[in-house]
Structure formats: C-alpha cells, structure tokens
Design an enzyme around this catalytic site. Structure first.
Site, short mmCIF file in Angstrom:
data_model
loop_
_atom_site.label_atom_id
_atom_site.label_comp_id
_atom_site.label_asym_id
_atom_site.label_seq_id
_atom_site.Cartn_x
_atom_site.Cartn_y
_atom_site.Cartn_z
N LYS A 54 39.97 42.71 43.56
CA LYS A 54 40.05 41.41 42.89
C LYS A 54 38.68 41.03 42.33
O LYS A 54 38.56 40.54 41.22
CB LYS A 54 40.55 40.34 43.87
N GLN A 98 43.13 35.55 51.53
CA GLN A 98 43.80 36.86 51.65
C GLN A 98 44.66 36.88 52.92
O GLN A 98 44.23 36.50 54.00
CB GLN A 98 42.74 37.97 51.69
N ASP A 121 47.47 31.72 44.13
CA ASP A 121 48.49 32.57 44.74
C ASP A 121 49.89 31.97 44.61
O ASP A 121 50.89 32.66 44.83
CB ASP A 121 48.19 32.73 46.24
N1 GUN Z 1 48.45 39.94 50.92
C1 GUN Z 1 49.38 40.73 50.35
N2 GUN Z 1 49.71 40.27 49.12
C2 GUN Z 1 48.97 39.16 48.92
C3 GUN Z 1 48.86 38.25 47.83
O1 GUN Z 1 49.52 38.34 46.79
N3 GUN Z 1 47.96 37.25 48.01
C4 GUN Z 1 47.24 37.10 49.15
N4 GUN Z 1 46.43 36.06 49.23
N5 GUN Z 1 47.32 37.92 50.16
C5 GUN Z 1 48.18 38.95 50.05
#
Ligand code: GUN
Length: 282
Positions: A54, A98, A121
């Site tokens: 990211k 996350q 998100d």
């Molecule tokens: N863990 C697995 N997929 C995601 C996601 O799309 N966003 C976040 N924040 N954590 C994740």
C-alpha cells in the site's frame, strides 16, 4: 473452452494512472497531495506485506503515506487515541487500520472510531449503511475491485445469477450487496450451505471468497461462467487462490488469476478511495 484471463494487474494500473494524473493536477494548482495513514498493529507477516504494498502504491501516485507501526501489546485506549488524533488532523485524508487485529483488541469498536469521511476501507457502520442503502459513501476496496473487473469483461451484469462463496464483512457481504445494486440475482453461500455444488453450477458469475485453497473445482462451474477468485492462500511458499485454476479455466468463460487478479484491484480501489476522501474534504 479455455477461459479468458482477467488481467487485474493491467486494469489496476490503468485505474492508478488515472488517479495519478488527477493528483498531479491538484498539486499543480498549489494544493497539497492526498495523504493516507495506515495503522499496523503487531507483526503478522501477510499484513506486513500488504502494508508495504500500500505504501509503495501511494508513493508511485504522489499520495503521502503515513505509517504507524504499533506493538502487538498496544492497549485499546492508545490505539483509539491515535485514531482520534488522525481523525482531527486536517492533513490526513484517509485512515486504514490493517486487519486482522491481535485478538485482545475489539475490532468493531476500533473501526467505529474512524471518522466515516476518512474511512477509505468502507468498514465504518455509517459506510456499511450507505452501501446497503445504495447512497453516496466510501465502498470497501476488494468488493469495488471485483465489480470493476466484472464490468470490464463487457458481459453486462443486469439479470446475471451470481453465487458468492463466503459471508465475511470485508468481502462476501459487501460484494453481494454491490452486485445486487448492479441488478444481479445474488445467492450467498457459506460453510453451512447445503447442496453447494448444485447452487454453484447455476451461477453465471462465481465469486470465491472463503479462504480455502482450490476449493472451487471444475465440476462446480457452469460452462462459460465468470469466475472471480478472491483467495490468497499460502501453500509451500506458493500463493494459490480458492479456485482450482488449472482445471476451472477449461470450463469458465473468464477467470481471475492468483496472483494478478483481485489483489492488485484492492490496492487500486484504495487509491481511488483516498483520492475520493481528499476531494470530499474540499
Ligand atoms: N485485511 C485483509 N483485507 C483487508 C482490507 O481490505 N483492509 C484492511 N484494512 N485490512 C485487510
């Protein structure tokens, strides 16, 4: 029939190029670039890879990336205080926590604390509500990426029978909801579903998001169906999806590979959401 491979990497790149150009325009006009804050708690190796990717994507697009790496022993109070600080910071447009969080932290109350306007998100209950009501809001990245991939096949979504395997808050439920809004007829299956194979065989579109390596086999797929594989399973140093790719591609009309399908789209849509949050704040 051998399926057409849906190239998520290429599609994501095209989307990110568009975001990059738009950001360059804002910066040329004298505005600061968008900023994304990512919070990682603990040292889960898969999460570390996602967070690193990211950050790389942000840098390539001119988005300021702010990383908060917290010890797994962090208290809920400290984490909530950090989120509160980022919520108030006018130089932060997007906040991402996350997942998964270490067991002792209460995921729902932490996600509730993120300002919905910065919730890139799309996990805050306000954004979940807006998704269900089909009103303007930030949509979860993986489901948004899946819908984009499906639209770009050019097959048209209206009236299609969709089978979603998995009912998670991150993928299964929001994907089903978004495809319902595209006028698909959606069935959501899960670990307690009876007669799964027969249900799958009815799908014009099959979305596999259940986290079981190569669960979807060729005998579960209708000839010519579009198969979207959301799985990322680590097997003997290799990554494989929830779909038995080599055999299913002989039956399906279109299929997403793992890696190189849905994964890059999730990051692409995160960049789109960060830009959207930035624009909404103006
Ligand atoms: N863990 C697995 N997929 C995601 C996601 O799309 N966003 C976040 N924040 N954590 C994740």
């Amino acid at each position: 029939m051998t399926a057409e491979i849906i190239d998520g990497r290429a599609i994501s790149k095209e989307i990110r190029e568009g975001v990059k150009e738009e950001i360059a325009g804002f910066v040329r006009s004298g505005l600061r670039p968008p900023a994304l804050a990512v919070i990682l708690v603990g040292s889960d190796p898969a999460s570390q890879v996602y967070v690193r990717n990211k950050k790389k994507a942000c840098h390539k697009l001119g988005i300021t990336s702010i990383e908060h790496l917290l010890d797994a022993a962090v208290s809920e109070k400290e984490l909530l205080a950090l989120i509160g600080k980022l919520n108030k910071d006018p130089n932060v447009d997007g906040i991402l926590v996350q997942l998964p969080l270490p067991g002792k932290l209460h995921e729902a109350s932490i996600l509730d604390h993120v300002d919905p306007r910065k919730d890139v998100d799309g996990f805050h209950p306000i954004n979940v509500g807006r998704l269900v009501a089909n009103t303007e809001g930030l949509r979860p990245c993986t489901p948004a990426g899946i819908v984009e991939l499906l639209k770009r096949t050019g097959e048209g979504l209206v009236g299609k029978k969709v089978i979603v395997l998995g009912r998670s808050n991150i993928v299964g439920k929001p994907t089903a909801t978004m495809l319902l809004h595209e006028s698909c007829t959606v069935t959501v299956c899960h670990s307690k579903t009876r007669g799964l194979k027969d249900i799958c065989l009815r799908g014009d579109i099959l979305v596999a998001a259940l986290g079981q390596p190569r669960f979807v086999t060729a005998d579960m797929v209708k000839e010519g169906a579009i198969v979207v594989d959301v799985g990322i399973n680590r097997r003997e140093e290799r990554i494989c999806g929830d779909v038995d790719f080599d055999n299913v591609k002989e039956v399906a009309g279109y299929i997403t590979p793992v890696p190189g399908g849905v994964g890059p789209m999730t990051i692409g849509m995160l960049m789109v959401n960060t830009l959207k949050a930035y624009k909404m704040a103006r």
